[in-house]
Scaffold this motif. Structure first.
Motif, mmCIF file in Angstrom:
data_model
loop_
_atom_site.group_PDB
_atom_site.id
_atom_site.type_symbol
_atom_site.label_atom_id
_atom_site.label_comp_id
_atom_site.label_asym_id
_atom_site.label_seq_id
_atom_site.Cartn_x
_atom_site.Cartn_y
_atom_site.Cartn_z
ATOM 1 N N ARG A 266 0.546 -1.180 -0.135
ATOM 2 C CA ARG A 266 -0.141 -0.043 -0.108
ATOM 3 C C ARG A 266 0.936 1.281 -0.086
ATOM 4 O O ARG A 266 0.688 2.380 -0.729
ATOM 5 N N GLN B 267 -0.573 -5.477 -5.777
ATOM 6 C CA GLN B 267 -1.076 -5.215 -4.189
ATOM 7 C C GLN B 267 -1.984 -6.161 -3.757
ATOM 8 O O GLN B 267 -3.069 -6.622 -4.429
ATOM 9 N N VAL C 128 2.512 1.706 -3.545
ATOM 10 C CA VAL C 128 1.676 2.338 -4.677
ATOM 11 C C VAL C 128 1.527 3.894 -4.290
ATOM 12 O O VAL C 128 1.680 4.609 -4.994
ATOM 13 N N ARG D 193 -0.007 -1.942 -8.430
ATOM 14 C CA ARG D 193 -1.396 -2.033 -8.278
ATOM 15 C C ARG D 193 -1.675 -3.747 -8.647
ATOM 16 O O ARG D 193 -2.600 -4.034 -8.041
ATOM 17 N N GLU E 208 2.623 6.970 -6.684
ATOM 18 C CA GLU E 208 1.695 8.215 -6.983
ATOM 19 C C GLU E 208 2.299 9.628 -6.427
ATOM 20 O O GLU E 208 2.253 10.508 -7.304
ATOM 21 N N GLN F 256 1.195 0.968 -12.538
ATOM 22 C CA GLN F 256 0.165 -0.033 -13.192
ATOM 23 C C GLN F 256 0.521 -1.208 -12.512
ATOM 24 O O GLN F 256 -0.557 -2.021 -12.053
#
Length: 373
Positions: A267, A334, A270, A331, A274, A328
């Motif tokens: 988590r 994840q 990612v 995710r 971002e 990409q």
């Protein structure tokens, strides 16, 4: 090598041109950029040698102040091949620290792969008030890995060229948890005019002024060259990345590099990618420079752990578009215990770094790498 002035008189039928500071390439002149590599017409730049007047004199009356404000990324060069080790590490005779000068104020250092198989990179950046060393390598023993001696020699040479008696040094880590990047730190203990960013996360956050971790950014001011600090936990809970607005580099450590990325918290991983994407959207980024190279030059293939002979490595630098690709596929992994291979990196989430897969990903050419022996 700096060419010293010569006193040979010019022939009578070809008198030497009068010295004109406006045309000399002298850094003090307003039009010095006309001869960035030295004016070939000056007497101390005879035919057949590289023009060097921009570096004369080495003994200066006052410190040189460099202008780090530039419209585009400062030019530099990484067009070379890294040393790649040996089958028998004990027989390797390459430098234990490979030094490459990207430009006059930016250096890339790499630990010899035969000294430590991870062969981590460290980065030395200079400004008008000091220097920054990003990461410190995987070996504490200065005899086997002379990082401090190497850094001290670079700083001494740089200081002489810039007319400075002392250059304060700051040492910062992309992760204090990362053993491959924090072991050389002990070599700098007790070094004069040296600031070491504390390793414990709660102290490190205070040092950078990151009260709302992982939000916000910090800064290290080198003197007209301000390095920004971006919290990027995910592979390590204390991970940070650094942005250099002079060269337009993002130093991403273990978060994103051409190799096997071992995700600690998917988590956070990612979210950090971002955050890095949003940061890069507001600033020009030429390259991402990570902490290691593990990928081969063929897509999706990488060297195993503990390998000390890596003759077919991918290049270090990564284009900023790789951030979107990493988001990409981060995710996709994840919440799953799996590995995922891409051409320029491989993600390992909840699995061993030695994990193997028999299913080759769609869209990645499956090319067998050359056998090194």
């Amino acid at each position: 090598m700096t060419q010293r002035p010569v006193s040979n008189p010019a022939p009578a039928n070809n008198p030497a041109p009068a010295y004109n500071p406006a045309l000399s390439g002298n850094p003090q002149s307003a039009t010095g950029r006309a001869y960035p590599n030295g004016n070939p017409d000056l007497g101390y730049n005879p035919p057949g040698v590289r023009n060097t007047d921009s570096a004369v004199p080495l003994r200066r009356d006052k410190p040189v102040i460099h202008n780090y404000a530039c419209k585009d990324a400062a030019p530099g060069n990484l067009a070379f091949r890294w040393t790649y080790g040996s089958n028998v590490a004990a027989k390797n005779r390459d430098p234990r620290v490979q030094v490459v000068q990207y430009n006059e104020d930016s250096f890339v250092l790499r630990q010899n792969v035969c000294v430590h198989w991870e062969a981590p990179f460290t980065y030395l950046l200079f400004g008008n008030k000091g220097a920054l060393l990003i990461d410190s390598g995987a070996t504490a023993d200065a005899q086997h890995y002379p990082l401090r001696a190497t850094v001290d020699a670079i700083i001494t040479r740089w200081a002489q060229a810039r007319g400075r008696r002392a250059v304060p040094l700051t040492i910062a880590l992309t992760s204090g948890e990362d053993v491959a990047q924090n072991q050389g730190l002990v070599q700098f203990a007790g070094r004069p005019e040296t600031t070491i960013v504390p390793k414990p996360l709660h102290v490190m956050k205070r040092f950078y002024g990151l009260a709302n971790w992982p939000s916000g950014t910090g800064a290290i001011d080198l003197g007209d060259r301000v390095i920004e600090v971006i919290p990027t936990p995910g592979t390590h809970q204390d991970g940070v990345s650094f942005y250099d607005p002079y060269c337009d580099f993002l130093f991403t450590g273990d978060l994103l590099f051409p190799g096997k990325i071992n995700i600690g918290n998917d988590r956070d991983f990612v979210a950090s990618l971002e955050r890095l994407k949003a940061f890069a959207a507001d600033r020009p980024v030429k390259w991402l420079l990570g902490g290691h190279i593990e990928m081969m030059f063929v897509p999706g293939k990488y060297y195993p752990r503990f390998a000390t002979y890596k003759p077919y490595e991918r290049v270090l630098e990564m284009l900023p578009a790789v951030i979107d690709e990493a988001i990409q596929y981060a995710r996709d992994v994840q919440g799953k215990d799996m590995m995922l291979i891409r051409p320029d990196f491989a993600l390992f989430n909840g699995v061993s770094p030695d994990q193997r897969t028999q299913v080759w990903p769609v869209g990645v050419p499956n090319i067998n790498a050359p056998r090194p022996f």
